[in-house]
Design a protein around this motif. Structure first.
Motif, short mmCIF file in Angstrom:
data_model
loop_
_atom_site.label_atom_id
_atom_site.label_comp_id
_atom_site.label_asym_id
_atom_site.label_seq_id
_atom_site.Cartn_x
_atom_site.Cartn_y
_atom_site.Cartn_z
N ALA A 21 0.82 -1.21 0.00
CA ALA A 21 0.00 0.00 0.00
C ALA A 21 0.85 1.26 0.00
O ALA A 21 0.31 2.38 -0.08
CB ALA A 21 -0.93 0.01 1.21
N GLY A 22 2.17 1.11 0.09
CA GLY A 22 3.07 2.26 0.05
C GLY A 22 3.17 3.03 1.35
O GLY A 22 3.57 4.20 1.36
N GLU A 23 2.84 2.37 2.47
CA GLU A 23 2.91 3.04 3.76
C GLU A 23 4.37 3.28 4.17
O GLU A 23 5.27 2.54 3.78
CB GLU A 23 2.22 2.20 4.84
N GLY A 24 4.59 4.30 4.98
CA GLY A 24 5.93 4.63 5.43
C GLY A 24 6.41 3.72 6.55
O GLY A 24 5.61 3.04 7.21
N VAL A 25 7.71 3.75 6.78
CA VAL A 25 8.33 2.86 7.77
C VAL A 25 7.77 3.08 9.17
O VAL A 25 7.46 2.11 9.88
CB VAL A 25 9.87 3.07 7.78
N ALA A 26 7.62 4.32 9.59
CA ALA A 26 7.14 4.60 10.95
C ALA A 26 5.72 4.06 11.16
O ALA A 26 5.41 3.48 12.20
CB ALA A 26 7.18 6.10 11.22
N LYS A 27 4.88 4.24 10.16
CA LYS A 27 3.50 3.75 10.27
C LYS A 27 3.46 2.22 10.30
O LYS A 27 2.71 1.62 11.07
CB LYS A 27 2.66 4.28 9.12
N ILE A 28 4.29 1.60 9.46
CA ILE A 28 4.35 0.13 9.43
C ILE A 28 4.82 -0.40 10.77
O ILE A 28 4.24 -1.33 11.33
CB ILE A 28 5.27 -0.36 8.30
N ARG A 29 5.87 0.20 11.29
CA ARG A 29 6.43 -0.26 12.57
C ARG A 29 5.38 -0.18 13.68
O ARG A 29 5.19 -1.14 14.44
CB ARG A 29 7.66 0.56 12.93
N ALA A 30 4.71 0.95 13.80
CA ALA A 30 3.71 1.12 14.86
C ALA A 30 2.57 0.11 14.71
O ALA A 30 2.11 -0.47 15.70
CB ALA A 30 3.16 2.55 14.84
N ARG A 31 2.14 -0.10 13.48
CA ARG A 31 1.05 -1.04 13.24
C ARG A 31 1.47 -2.47 13.58
O ARG A 31 0.72 -3.20 14.25
CB ARG A 31 0.63 -0.95 11.77
N LEU A 32 2.65 -2.87 13.17
CA LEU A 32 3.10 -4.24 13.43
C LEU A 32 3.30 -4.49 14.92
O LEU A 32 3.00 -5.58 15.43
CB LEU A 32 4.39 -4.54 12.67
N GLU A 33 3.80 -3.50 15.63
CA GLU A 33 3.97 -3.66 17.08
C GLU A 33 2.62 -3.83 17.77
O GLU A 33 2.49 -4.62 18.71
CB GLU A 33 4.73 -2.46 17.65
N ASN A 34 1.61 -3.11 17.28
CA ASN A 34 0.27 -3.23 17.86
C ASN A 34 -0.35 -4.59 17.51
O ASN A 34 -0.98 -5.24 18.37
CB ASN A 34 -0.63 -2.11 17.34
N ILE A 35 -0.15 -5.04 16.28
CA ILE A 35 -0.68 -6.35 15.88
C ILE A 35 -0.01 -7.45 16.69
O ILE A 35 -0.66 -8.42 17.11
CB ILE A 35 -0.46 -6.58 14.37
N ALA A 36 1.30 -7.34 16.92
CA ALA A 36 2.02 -8.39 17.65
C ALA A 36 1.44 -8.63 19.04
O ALA A 36 1.26 -9.78 19.44
CB ALA A 36 3.50 -8.03 17.75
N ILE A 37 1.12 -7.57 19.76
CA ILE A 37 0.61 -7.77 21.12
C ILE A 37 -0.86 -8.21 21.13
O ILE A 37 -1.37 -8.64 22.16
CB ILE A 37 0.79 -6.51 22.00
N ASN A 38 -1.51 -8.11 19.97
CA ASN A 38 -2.91 -8.51 19.87
C ASN A 38 -3.11 -9.73 18.97
O ASN A 38 -4.23 -9.98 18.51
CB ASN A 38 -3.76 -7.34 19.36
N THR A 39 -2.03 -10.47 18.74
CA THR A 39 -2.13 -11.70 17.97
C THR A 39 -2.37 -12.86 18.92
O THR A 39 -1.70 -12.99 19.94
CB THR A 39 -0.86 -11.95 17.14
N HIS A 40 -3.30 -13.72 18.56
CA HIS A 40 -3.69 -14.85 19.38
C HIS A 40 -3.50 -16.14 18.58
O HIS A 40 -4.05 -16.26 17.48
CB HIS A 40 -5.15 -14.71 19.83
#
Length: 315
Positions: free
Chosen positions: A153-172
């Motif tokens: 989607a062409g998202e920037g590094v900072a946005k990707i990093r924040a999103r992945l960190e949030n997904i990681a703690i909410n992955t089951h």
């Protein structure tokens, strides 16, 4: 900016997805007696190794993740040239040293990459982020798929990093192991005494299957169901309920320690596929990694998704 994605081979995603999206694999090597295979997510090779070695002697296996030096070589020979920024996402550090190895390697990589990039004609800096997915197997796949989507989607590094960190703690990630005695042998071999001889023996005798849960790096049982197929049905039904309640990503990852056709015959599987189709959730099915099968046993079922905190319930 060219953004690359790296996972270790415990990350359960279909091999064609990994190939088509240019995801780099840090392989984990499995050794059983004289038989050795580096897991590059080749499903055919994994199944062959399963039938010829794991089924009989898997409890004796040794697993060897890439060392600091091997990770360094992968990056300096290829990735620092092919990409400007790399997200390296690993299995939970509570179950493997590969996160710590990658973190140590990152210091060396960031100190030594410049001559390689300059020789390839790149003058811009290289950056690397090592991330603990805090999950395992199908759970790891959830974060990797989200990374692919955001990069595309062409998202920037900072946005990707924040999103992945949030997904990681909410992955089951939820798992139903097929063979409790095998699981006990493997956990004991790794110094984990969470599965006692008494519980494994009684569970096997009474055909009790635990449903195991991993979130934020912590694992433990959340239910006990009598019978393999009833346990699988309960897990699929719970996943159906979570889809209806709303997921944080449109991703559902399934992995199975054997032929996928066997998984597709389990009760509840079709209901999950139907509800995912109804709600626009993409389903990723893969043969469990060689590392996963060695550690949890043939025939184990794992489901991974990202959602708000919840409690496992049976119907």
């Amino acid at each position: 900016m060219r953004i690359g994605i790296v996972v270790d081979s415990a990350c359960d995603l279909p091999s064609d997805y990994i190939t088509s999206h240019h995801i780099e694999i840090l392989p984990i090597t499995v050794k059983i007696g004289d038989a050795v295979l580096a897991d590059h997510r080749n499903e055919e090779a994994t199944l062959e190794f399963l039938h010829s070695h794991i089924a009989e002697r898997g409890a004796e296996a040794e697993t060897m993740p890439f060392t600091v030096e091997q990770i360094r070589d992968v990056f300096l020979k290829k990735l620092v040239i092919d990409y400007d920024h790399v997200f390296c996402m690993t299995v939970t550090r509570n179950r493997s040293p590969i996160y710590d190895n990658a973190t140590q390697a990152s210091f060396v990589i960031l100190n030594e990459y410049r001559p390689m990039r300059q020789a390839a004609g790149h003058t811009s800096p290289f950056a690397l982020r090592v991330m603990d997915t805090q999950s395992l197997f199908a759970g790891q796949g959830v974060t990797a798929v989200e990374a692919v989507r955001m990069v595309q989607a062409g998202e920037g590094v900072a946005k990707i990093r924040a999103r992945l960190e949030n997904i990681a703690i909410n992955t089951h990630a939820y798992m139903v192991p097929r063979d409790l005695m095998y699981l006990r042998s493997r956990t004991r071999a790794k110094g984990d005494k969470s599965v006692s001889l008494l519980s494994a023996t009684l569970g096997s005798a009474l055909d009790i299957k635990p449903i195991l849960y991993c979130n934020r790096g912590e694992t433990g049982p959340v239910a006990k169901i009598r019978g393999w197929e009833p346990a699988a049905r309960q897990l699929f039904q719970f996943a159906v309920d979570r889809v209806r309640a709303g997921l944080m990503t449109k991703t559902m990852c399934l992995s199975f320690g054997g032929e996928l056709d066997e998984m597709r015959l389990l009760p509840g599987y079709n209901s999950l596929r139907d509800v995912c189709n109804e709600y626009g959730v993409e389903v990723f099915e893969s043969v469990m990694s060689l590392t996963g099968m060695v550690n949890v046993g043939k025939g184990s079922l794992v489901i991974g998704f990202a959602s708000e905190p919840h409690t496992f319930t049976t119907s």
